[in-house]
Write an enzyme that holds these catalytic residues in place. Structure first.
Site, mmCIF file in Angstrom:
data_model
loop_
_atom_site.group_PDB
_atom_site.id
_atom_site.type_symbol
_atom_site.label_atom_id
_atom_site.label_comp_id
_atom_site.label_asym_id
_atom_site.label_seq_id
_atom_site.Cartn_x
_atom_site.Cartn_y
_atom_site.Cartn_z
ATOM 1 N N TYR A 41 0.829 -1.204 0.000
ATOM 2 C CA TYR A 41 0.000 0.000 0.000
ATOM 3 C C TYR A 41 0.867 1.260 0.000
ATOM 4 O O TYR A 41 0.616 2.205 -0.759
ATOM 5 C CB TYR A 41 -0.916 -0.031 1.215
ATOM 6 C CG TYR A 41 -2.003 1.011 1.233
ATOM 7 C CD1 TYR A 41 -3.060 0.961 0.325
ATOM 8 C CD2 TYR A 41 -2.004 2.039 2.173
ATOM 9 C CE1 TYR A 41 -4.076 1.898 0.348
ATOM 10 C CE2 TYR A 41 -3.010 2.980 2.208
ATOM 11 C CZ TYR A 41 -4.044 2.910 1.291
ATOM 12 O OH TYR A 41 -5.048 3.854 1.321
ATOM 13 N N LYS A 83 0.983 4.025 -2.997
ATOM 14 C CA LYS A 83 0.601 5.425 -2.759
ATOM 15 C C LYS A 83 1.766 6.371 -3.000
ATOM 16 O O LYS A 83 1.570 7.506 -3.455
ATOM 17 C CB LYS A 83 0.055 5.576 -1.347
ATOM 18 C CG LYS A 83 -1.287 4.872 -1.132
ATOM 19 C CD LYS A 83 -2.358 5.364 -2.091
ATOM 20 C CE LYS A 83 -3.737 4.804 -1.779
ATOM 21 N NZ LYS A 83 -4.771 5.306 -2.705
#
Length: 253
Positions: A159, A163
């Site tokens: 993640y 991002k």
């Protein structure tokens, strides 16, 4: 009591909000629709999409599109349909994404690819497709959703990497498309009090830790993030591009 007068700030504009059935996408759609934009909310979850459309019925002009952002052809077709139906595309918001947490040495290939494909590759697919009509009309607002996790979080290698990639992608797009009066900015929310967060069995402990870590001693609300979407989408933000705006209550890392 007199009826509330809705703003017409975005009158005549068309917005596409990907991940629009989720809490942050839904509130962003509500704000833009209430200010005069026609909003197309797109999401892979058709039942949630229809429920969201019903919830937004009183906000303004809203339509829906079932969309898998990892399917390049589907994304291209969705953007082409928006332009064919409405004549233009002014605002793109990419709010799709999810975590699949795990320690680095235990993380599977599937966990890695699932998150990166939706959060990063899906964002690229949407921006590339939306850029074409925006370039032709020489105007556009591209708003991506990063996360405070782009700084790096233990147990979130997939993640955080995705991002961080969204941040780099957004900054590159800003440099490339600025000549066409197209801005590109990323919003990095902290912990936001959404329905999906409240469904976690560890909600209370997660919320308590986050509030203690924030300078502003509360959780963020979807409306906090939507307010920033509204600003970045507005003509007033025309000289702001390539930035990462942390809506995190003062917690950055």
């Amino acid at each position: 009591m007199a009826a509330e007068v809705k703003s017409t700030e975005f009158s005549g504009q068309v917005a596409l909000i990907v991940g629009g059935a989720g809490g942050l996408g839904r509130e962003s759609a509500r704000l833009l629709a209430s200010r005069g934009s026609h909003v197309v909310i797109a999401d892979i979850n058709e039942s949630a999409l229809l429920a969201t459309a019903g919830d937004l019925a009183d906000a303004g002009s809203v339509s829906t599109a079932v969309l898998d952002v990892t399917d390049t052809g589907a994304v291209e077709s969705a953007v082409q349909s928006v332009v064919a139906d409405h004549g233009r595309l002014d605002i793109l918001v990419t709010s799709q994404g999810f975590p699949q947490d795990g320690r680095l040495t235990d993380m599977t290939d599937e966990q890695w690819h699932n998150v990166v494909n939706v959060c990063l590759t899906g964002t690229f697919n949407c921006i590339r497709a939306a850029a074409r009509p925006m370039i032709k009309q020489e105007y556009g607002r591209i708003i991506t959703f990063a996360s405070r996790a782009w700084h790096g979080n233990p147990g979130q290698a997939n993640y955080s990497a995705a991002k961080a990639g969204v941040v780099g992608l957004t900054r590159s797009v800003a440099k490339e498309l600025g000549r066409y009066s197209i801005t590109a900015n990323a919003i990095a929310p902290g912990l936001i009090d959404t329905e999906s967060l409240r469904q976690l069995p560890t909600y209370d402990s997660i919320a308590e830790r986050a509030v203690k870590a924030n300078s502003i001693r509360r959780l963020g609300l979807p409306e906090d993030v939507a307010a920033m979407v509204g600003y970045l989408a507005s003509p007033a933000a025309g000289f702001l591009t390539g930035e990462v705006v942390h809506v995190s209550g003062g917690r950055f890392s």
